[in-house]
Design a protein around this motif. Structure first.
Motif, PDB file in Angstrom:
ATOM      1  N   GLY A  20       0.808  -1.218   0.000  1.00  0.00           N
ATOM      2  CA  GLY A  20       0.000   0.000   0.000  1.00  0.00           C
ATOM      3  C   GLY A  20       0.840   1.266   0.000  1.00  0.00           C
ATOM      4  N   ALA A  21       2.099   1.145   0.458  1.00  0.00           N
ATOM      5  CA  ALA A  21       2.985   2.310   0.434  1.00  0.00           C
ATOM      6  C   ALA A  21       3.337   2.677  -1.000  1.00  0.00           C
ATOM      7  N   LYS A  22       3.333   1.654  -1.881  1.00  0.00           N
ATOM      8  CA  LYS A  22       3.685   1.917  -3.281  1.00  0.00           C
ATOM      9  C   LYS A  22       2.460   2.125  -4.171  1.00  0.00           C
ATOM     10  N   PHE A  23       1.384   1.388  -3.852  1.00  0.00           N
ATOM     11  CA  PHE A  23       0.198   1.456  -4.704  1.00  0.00           C
ATOM     12  C   PHE A  23      -1.003   1.926  -3.878  1.00  0.00           C
ATOM     13  N   SER A  24      -1.776   2.843  -4.416  1.00  0.00           N
ATOM     14  CA  SER A  24      -2.898   3.406  -3.675  1.00  0.00           C
ATOM     15  C   SER A  24      -3.951   2.348  -3.373  1.00  0.00           C
ATOM     16  N   GLU A  25      -4.079   1.399  -4.285  1.00  0.00           N
ATOM     17  CA  GLU A  25      -5.109   0.379  -4.148  1.00  0.00           C
ATOM     18  C   GLU A  25      -4.614  -0.875  -4.839  1.00  0.00           C
ATOM     19  N   GLN A  26      -4.746  -2.028  -4.187  1.00  0.00           N
ATOM     20  CA  GLN A  26      -4.293  -3.270  -4.819  1.00  0.00           C
ATOM     21  C   GLN A  26      -5.467  -4.236  -4.913  1.00  0.00           C
ATOM     22  N   ARG A  27      -5.599  -4.865  -6.047  1.00  0.00           N
ATOM     23  CA  ARG A  27      -6.745  -5.744  -6.282  1.00  0.00           C
ATOM     24  C   ARG A  27      -6.329  -7.202  -6.413  1.00  0.00           C
ATOM     25  N   PHE A  28      -7.275  -8.085  -6.139  1.00  0.00           N
ATOM     26  CA  PHE A  28      -7.016  -9.517  -6.273  1.00  0.00           C
ATOM     27  C   PHE A  28      -8.345 -10.237  -6.430  1.00  0.00           C
ATOM     28  N   ASN A  29      -8.265 -11.535  -6.739  1.00  0.00           N
ATOM     29  CA  ASN A  29      -9.486 -12.301  -6.965  1.00  0.00           C
ATOM     30  C   ASN A  29     -10.294 -12.444  -5.667  1.00  0.00           C
ATOM     31  N   LYS A  30     -11.515 -11.918  -5.706  1.00  0.00           N
ATOM     32  CA  LYS A  30     -12.369 -11.855  -4.535  1.00  0.00           C
ATOM     33  C   LYS A  30     -12.888 -13.225  -4.125  1.00  0.00           C
ATOM     34  N   THR A  31     -13.283 -14.034  -5.086  1.00  0.00           N
ATOM     35  CA  THR A  31     -13.887 -15.335  -4.776  1.00  0.00           C
ATOM     36  C   THR A  31     -12.899 -16.260  -4.081  1.00  0.00           C
ATOM     37  N   GLY A  32     -11.662 -16.289  -4.581  1.00  0.00           N
ATOM     38  CA  GLY A  32     -10.635 -17.109  -3.951  1.00  0.00           C
ATOM     39  C   GLY A  32     -10.376 -16.654  -2.520  1.00  0.00           C
ATOM     40  N   ALA A  33     -10.276 -15.320  -2.340  1.00  0.00           N
ATOM     41  CA  ALA A  33     -10.007 -14.768  -1.011  1.00  0.00           C
ATOM     42  C   ALA A  33     -11.143 -15.088  -0.046  1.00  0.00           C
ATOM     43  N   ARG A  34     -12.390 -15.008  -0.547  1.00  0.00           N
ATOM     44  CA  ARG A  34     -13.537 -15.313   0.316  1.00  0.00           C
ATOM     45  C   ARG A  34     -13.561 -16.782   0.708  1.00  0.00           C
ATOM     46  N   ALA A  35     -13.213 -17.666  -0.254  1.00  0.00           N
ATOM     47  CA  ALA A  35     -13.191 -19.101   0.053  1.00  0.00           C
ATOM     48  C   ALA A  35     -12.189 -19.389   1.168  1.00  0.00           C
ATOM     49  N   GLY A  66      -2.593 -10.993  -4.962  1.00  0.00           N
ATOM     50  CA  GLY A  66      -3.260 -12.301  -4.951  1.00  0.00           C
ATOM     51  C   GLY A  66      -2.326 -13.383  -4.429  1.00  0.00           C
ATOM     52  N   LEU A  67      -1.086 -13.373  -4.914  1.00  0.00           N
ATOM     53  CA  LEU A  67      -0.110 -14.370  -4.472  1.00  0.00           C
ATOM     54  C   LEU A  67       0.257 -14.139  -3.006  1.00  0.00           C
ATOM     55  N   SER A  68       0.422 -12.858  -2.655  1.00  0.00           N
ATOM     56  CA  SER A  68       0.784 -12.504  -1.286  1.00  0.00           C
ATOM     57  C   SER A  68      -0.269 -13.030  -0.304  1.00  0.00           C
ATOM     58  N   LEU A  69      -1.518 -12.769  -0.612  1.00  0.00           N
ATOM     59  CA  LEU A  69      -2.623 -13.233   0.214  1.00  0.00           C
ATOM     60  C   LEU A  69      -2.657 -14.758   0.243  1.00  0.00           C
ATOM     61  N   GLY A  70      -2.420 -15.373  -0.916  1.00  0.00           N
ATOM     62  CA  GLY A  70      -2.407 -16.832  -1.004  1.00  0.00           C
ATOM     63  C   GLY A  70      -1.375 -17.437  -0.066  1.00  0.00           C
ATOM     64  N   ILE A  71      -0.212 -16.783   0.024  1.00  0.00           N
ATOM     65  CA  ILE A  71       0.855 -17.301   0.874  1.00  0.00           C
ATOM     66  C   ILE A  71       0.501 -17.161   2.353  1.00  0.00           C
ATOM     67  N   ALA A  72       0.143 -15.940   2.763  1.00  0.00           N
ATOM     68  CA  ALA A  72      -0.061 -15.685   4.191  1.00  0.00           C
ATOM     69  C   ALA A  72      -1.324 -16.382   4.707  1.00  0.00           C
ATOM     70  N   VAL A  73      -2.444 -16.187   4.018  1.00  0.00           N
ATOM     71  CA  VAL A  73      -3.685 -16.806   4.473  1.00  0.00           C
ATOM     72  C   VAL A  73      -3.604 -18.319   4.286  1.00  0.00           C
ATOM     73  N   SER A 114     -10.290  -8.758   3.267  1.00  0.00           N
ATOM     74  CA  SER A 114     -10.091  -9.357   1.945  1.00  0.00           C
ATOM     75  C   SER A 114     -11.410  -9.562   1.192  1.00  0.00           C
ATOM     76  N   GLY A 115     -12.530  -9.360   1.860  1.00  0.00           N
ATOM     77  CA  GLY A 115     -13.828  -9.683   1.255  1.00  0.00           C
ATOM     78  C   GLY A 115     -14.197  -8.854   0.039  1.00  0.00           C
ATOM     79  N   ASP A 116     -13.622  -7.657  -0.092  1.00  0.00           N
ATOM     80  CA  ASP A 116     -14.003  -6.807  -1.223  1.00  0.00           C
ATOM     81  C   ASP A 116     -12.994  -6.840  -2.361  1.00  0.00           C
ATOM     82  N   GLY A 117     -11.969  -7.702  -2.237  1.00  0.00           N
ATOM     83  CA  GLY A 117     -11.051  -7.875  -3.359  1.00  0.00           C
ATOM     84  C   GLY A 117     -10.094  -6.721  -3.590  1.00  0.00           C
ATOM     85  N   GLU A 118      -9.951  -5.827  -2.606  1.00  0.00           N
ATOM     86  CA  GLU A 118      -8.964  -4.761  -2.747  1.00  0.00           C
ATOM     87  C   GLU A 118      -8.401  -4.379  -1.386  1.00  0.00           C
ATOM     88  N   THR A 119      -7.170  -3.898  -1.378  1.00  0.00           N
ATOM     89  CA  THR A 119      -6.546  -3.504  -0.111  1.00  0.00           C
ATOM     90  C   THR A 119      -5.906  -2.135  -0.256  1.00  0.00           C
TER      91      THR A 119
END
Lengths: 351, 351, 351
Positions: free
Chosen positions: A98-113, A262-269, A317-322
């Protein structure tokens, strides 16, 4: 890497601190190798792979501690790994990205699952404690044996659910975890500089060394703990978990800063999820082999910590953006929980 | 259908098992009739209708049990119906539908409104327990009478809220619950084979027979329970709830497999909602007529079960789409809760 | 406005009631002035401004009560303000707006960020209670001092997080809180009838008078309380909180009825957020100056109330749209909680 031979000559506290320091560069190597491998295999499998290798260390530490009958430390490190990955690792990754990008997006359905699976895990890990509190209030009828059977049954359910989750992620819905279009947009597909076999070799060697360091660390933990004046639960939940997840840590932050959220979330979660649904059940099963059955009854602060962490990652993570504030929010909660475990007095009972 | 006369000659346990078996085909008829009727009336009213008829049985069982002063069983069956519909029925429906369709969609706003109402209900059912625990810790000032007044007041609020929910679903925002465009896309509007009056007749007769069977079942439950070695709370929360919701069960799964996920969700979640906001208050009011006032103080495991179930359905339905893994997740949590209630020792107090 | 001189001649209960009545028109003036000012400054800053001025009164009441050592009342009014803003103010605003518009939309990302910050705050306010319960169960090792240190550390984390939230709302992501396109669509940009300086003057004078009235109110509260037969926690959580938030109240409802739901939500949720992350920490810090350190350990009913309220507003605001039923749902939960606090017996301990 040379550090690993030095501690043999130092005292326990020095060994403890050196092991911690030694793990950091090793985790860096693991991160690099995993990233290379992920380039070959696609994001989903890459993330899963990283979580597996990151948790191999935890599994080994857990098994060793179990063989010495330290079920308390093992349970604390399970809780600590779950909240550490969700709050600390993910918090730093989101803040860094977030320090580099104002908004970061990822696949919402995968994150919700993933978030829903974590909720399931949080419920599963709450139930033995609910049982304990309720049954303890009903005189006579309760005994420790029933509690172990309950934990064993829950471990089986978690293990089977994990198989289903893998089937979902790797077979029926693998497209949800594939390279996100957003990720590709930011960065041209780079030519992988390491081959699959080189990546694999580095990964295995680095993991083995991390496991070895972790062994020194666990061996020295008791002495270091009293020297530094820390409680058992603080060491288990915070210190061991932070060190044990250094691999996920560096990789997840690295990915986030490359806008591969998306990958970052995949790793940590994914790592939290694997601890709860794979490592925890395997440790319960193994505890029967070591003759000191481990149940899944956690303390109230641990249950509250897991429920809070799981709820927060779902909300974030529910809205697919951070954005960076969400990273700060996760880190604040981690800090508050760390303060709680720091001030919490030792449990006085024998267990 | 002939089964219903046999049990008279058997013993209690046989009667119990036969009643259970007899309800299954009857529930099938109810499902068929409701589906026919829903064709005539549109999805929203159809779903509501089905939930009403499904819960008529529960209401009758509840009233009979109340007349015998069995408030413990009644309360357990309220909790059991709520979690049974959300976790078991919805879990099987989503899994069944997800086995045929990779992804199923439905109206998000309607689903969220139902989920929020369920959250409200979960809070309402938690409050008397919070009161009980807090007041019990404050010596002297507390008595049972206050707890009953509190439960009565909460029942009134729930009942009024239910009226508002009906106004929302049937009057001001009925378009949210109307035939989903997704559903229509999958299947051409088929010509209804039963007339409204025939559907209605079958529905009423089948409901009456289900209620009768339920009566046998409740009558035999005590004897069967000790014969099978089950605790009271397990029978109330799991067994009676599963049988009592067989109607919603078969219909919801059927609809999901026809890719009418909106209707399926409307039936299962709507049924939970009606139990909490309509059946529970009516049972509280009625208990005063029978002279043995019922409060809404539940045990800790029941409160945790309801909160967990309600939270999970919110997480799963909040994005307007489902897949098979979400079905597995709901079923896993149901299984974990069933295990908890199975191992939980009997309450030893007189209440 | 003349009312403020009358109460001096009446008795305590009359003074209490008159102060309450006097605040209502003053709150109306504050609302008007804030609205005018918001026209000049844009929605985000306008909402923040209003929340600040609304909470100036609460901060002053809190400081006065602390100086008299009434930490119990202060803590109850913190909880009460949080749930009052979320459930009562937001509930009436959504219901009022929903009565005129079938569906109202607002910026989802901003609402989710606020909801997540509230979740963080709810976790933070839960932790000292978790600590208290857990530590109290572990004999010998626990003392009050540790609990105060824990609360102080958490207050620092909350305060720093608040600074981050302000940075997010006012600097890095201010566009999320700017004039919503939906709002502009409904209503042509009207020419502001008051100048900035006039708006500011009215705002300051009205706030000062509200604070003065609040002082009368707090002074008379003890006598009025026993005369009316209300418990301390009910007065703190419900009565004082309702009066103290009358300003946010009228403005939020006014905005919602003009279909400016984004601003309405910004005021009500922003006010809760500011109470939790700014007023509460400042009161903890100040309590050390007054020599009677305040911790953040709340009672179980307060913790459940805050968690329930925060979860509900997340569920309701998470999809970026509201309807009248959601207002009813919030109000129902508020009513249920008010009933709980009404029937709850007094705490018998000295603290």
């Amino acid at each position: 890497m040379v550090l690993r031979v030095w501690p043999q000559f130092g005292n326990e506290t020095a060994l403890f601190i050196c092991s911690c320091l030694a793990i950091v560069p090793l985790a860096g190597w693991m991160g690099r190798a995993t990233e290379e491998l992920a380039e070959h295999l696609g994001h989903g499998v890459g993330g899963l792979l990283n979580a597996t290798f990151g948790n191999a260390a935890e599994l080994i530490i857990g098994l060793m501690a179990l063989s010495k009958g330290l079920t308390g430390v093992v349970k604390a490190s399970i809780t600590g790994s779950i909240i550490g990955n969700i709050l600390l690792v993910m918090g730093l990754a989101i803040l860094g990205g977030g320090a580099k990008f104002s908004e970061q997006r990822f696949n919402k359905t995968g994150a919700r699952a993933s978030a829903t699976t974590l909720t399931l895990a949080a419920v599963a890990l709450t139930i033995p404690t609910v049982f304990h509190v309720t049954a303890a209030g009903r005189t006579g009828a309760w005994n420790l044996m029933t509690e172990q059977k309950l934990s064993l049954a829950i471990a089986v359910v978690l293990f089977v659910t994990y198989a289903c989750v893998l089937g979902f992620e790797l077979i029926t819905h693998k497209q949800l975890y594939a390279m996100d279009p957003q990720d590709q947009g930011e960065e041209p597909k780079e030519v992988s500089s390491w081959s699959i076999s080189k990546s694999l070799l580095v990964l295995i060697v680095a993991t083995a060394l991390v496991a070895l360091m972790s062994e020194f660390l666990v061996g020295a933990v008791e002495a270091a703990r009293s020297a530094l004046g820390l409680t058992e639960v603080f060491v288990g939940v915070i210190v061991i978990a932070v060190i044990g997840n250094a691999a996920e840590h560096s990789t997840a932050v690295l990915m986030a800063m490359k806008n591969k959220m998306g990958l970052s979330l995949g790793i940590a979660v994914g790592s939290s999820l694997q601890i709860a649904l794979f490592v925890a059940p395997v440790l319960v099963f193994s505890s029967y082999l070591f003759g000191s059955p481990m149940d899944l009854e956690f303390t109230l602060p641990e249950v509250v910590a897991v429920v809070a962490a799981v709820h927060l990652i779902f909300q974030i993570s529910g809205d697919g953006e951070t954005n960076w504030l969400e990273g700060v929010q996760l880190l604040s909660v981690y800090l508050i929980l760390a303060i709680l475990f720091f001030y919490l007095p030792e449990r006085v009972d024998a267990g």
